[in-house]
Design a protein around this motif. Structure first.
Motif: not given
Length: 392
Positions: A190, A221-222, A240, A242, A300, A302-303, A306
């Protein structure tokens, strides 16, 4: 973190860990490496007796470290039974029934199919048992029966290569938990440095564990999860993930997974020992792929993309929440026990929305003691969201 370790056989390496620290996982993997035995053997050298795999007539390996005896008795794990069923084309349900109800019939069936093609070769992955000087070899563990072209990509090597790739990516990260089963290794990573606010996603949500409010901590958080199988139960992957901060629920996005498969060329009979050059090239590739994946998954952009996609469906209110949960779990082939747990978590979570169903699936996954089942359930969270939003 709480830790659960399980030993599969007397005097054989530890093979299980749930929610372990990274240092504990490394310790177990190092011990396993000292006990591993990988051998290419013809069917004629394999027999099933009293439900155990017997290896007979395979030449010992002589090295500077001593003699590695291969012949011996190996007790199959459930994963090994699956491999035996697959390679010999015995229906798995029937093999399991024979093991539970008639071991002599199991022996007879397996040996009959081994005799059909005595020159056919397999890779047997095993753990050696410990025995004292002058003592007969202790019973070991048969971990898997695989194709003789299976490429060894072992957990310890893959873990070190992956962590090197994470380091090379330049992102600040931490390992938040590790699982090890007979089938797979899971390492959850993480980056709280890459965290975004998601008030719409967490509006009205309460942690089913301690009642904390998602309205007060609407942060995601990613992260990602590294998985690998040494026994043919899947490729090396980085997926991936989250993490919902208020409850530590994890959302895995399986459609963007990065993978590397265990497929190589045919190998000669005897104890398997990969060359240093072959191993080095494989691990360098894993390090490079991992670094690239981390740079993508921990961005950031990418997260945020999604999370916004999830939010679009998560806010859908449910007209008949209980029926929706029942229908969604049935559609996803989730068993009755897990369904009841999901429904309980859904009610405690307080979100009567499609997003509430998703959160209930991921929070339930956290409570399962079987790491393989937990990972499989967590992977169903986004499909559950889609199904719940469609049904309303």
């Amino acid at each position: 973190m709480t830790q659960q370790f399980a030993e599969r056989a007397t005097n054989v390496a530890l093979t299980g860990a749930r929610n372990a620290e990274l240092a504990d996982l490394v310790r177990i993997l190092e011990d396993q490496n000292r006990r591993k035995l990988d051998v290419i053997a013809p069917a004629s050298a394999l027999r099933m007796r009293e439900g155990n795999v017997h290896v007979e007539g395979v030449e010992s390996l002589i090295t500077g470290d001593g003699v590695t005896d291969v012949d011996g008795i190996y007790r199959p794990t459930a994963a090994a039974d699956e491999g035996i069923a697959d390679k010999l084309r015995i229906p798995l349900a029937y093999l399991r029934r024979m093991r539970a109800e008639s071991v002599p019939l199991l022996d007879e069936n397996v040996n009959a199919w081994l005799r059909e093609d005595p020159e056919r070769r397999f890779m047997l992955r095993a753990f050696r048992g410990d025995s004292g000087p002058g003592m007969p070899p202790a019973e070991g563990v048969a971990r898997a029966l695989l194709s003789d072209s299976y490429k060894l990509m072992d957990n310890f090597d893959m873990l070190l290569a992956a962590l090197d790739g994470v380091k090379q990516s330049g992102h600040p990260t931490r390992v938040t938990g590790c699982d090890l089963t007979d089938r797979r290794m899971y390492v959850r990573v993480e980056s709280e440095a890459v965290a975004i606010r998601a008030p719409e996603l967490l509006r009205g949500y309460r942690s089913p564990f301690d009642g904390r409010s998602g309205d007060e901590l609407p942060v995601v958080s990613a992260g990602f999860v590294i998985t690998n199988s040494e026994v043919g139960s899947g490729a090396y992957t980085i997926t991936p993930r989250a993490v919902i901060q208020v409850c530590r629920n994890g959302l895995t996005e399986t459609k963007d997974v990065m993978r590397a498969v265990h497929l190589g060329g045919k190998q000669g009979e005897g104890v398997v020992s990969w060359s240093g050059q072959t191993q080095r090239k494989t691990l360098e590739l894993i390090t490079s792929k991992t670094a690239d994946a981390v740079r993508t998954f921990l961005s950031r952009e990418y997260v945020e993309a999604r999370v916004r996609q999830v939010e679009a469906a998560a806010g859908k209110a449910l007209e008949e929440p209980v029926k929706t949960v029942e229908r969604v779990t049935k559609t996803l082939s989730i068993g009755a026990e897990a369904r009841d747990m999901i429904l309980s978590h859904f009610v405690r979570g307080g979100q009567m929305t499609a997003g509430g169903v998703m959160q209930a699936v991921t929070s339930t996954a956290q409570t399962l003691t079987d790491a393989d089942q937990a990972a499989a359930l967590e992977a169903l969270a986004l499909p559950a969201l889609t199904a719940a939003a469609a049904r309303g």
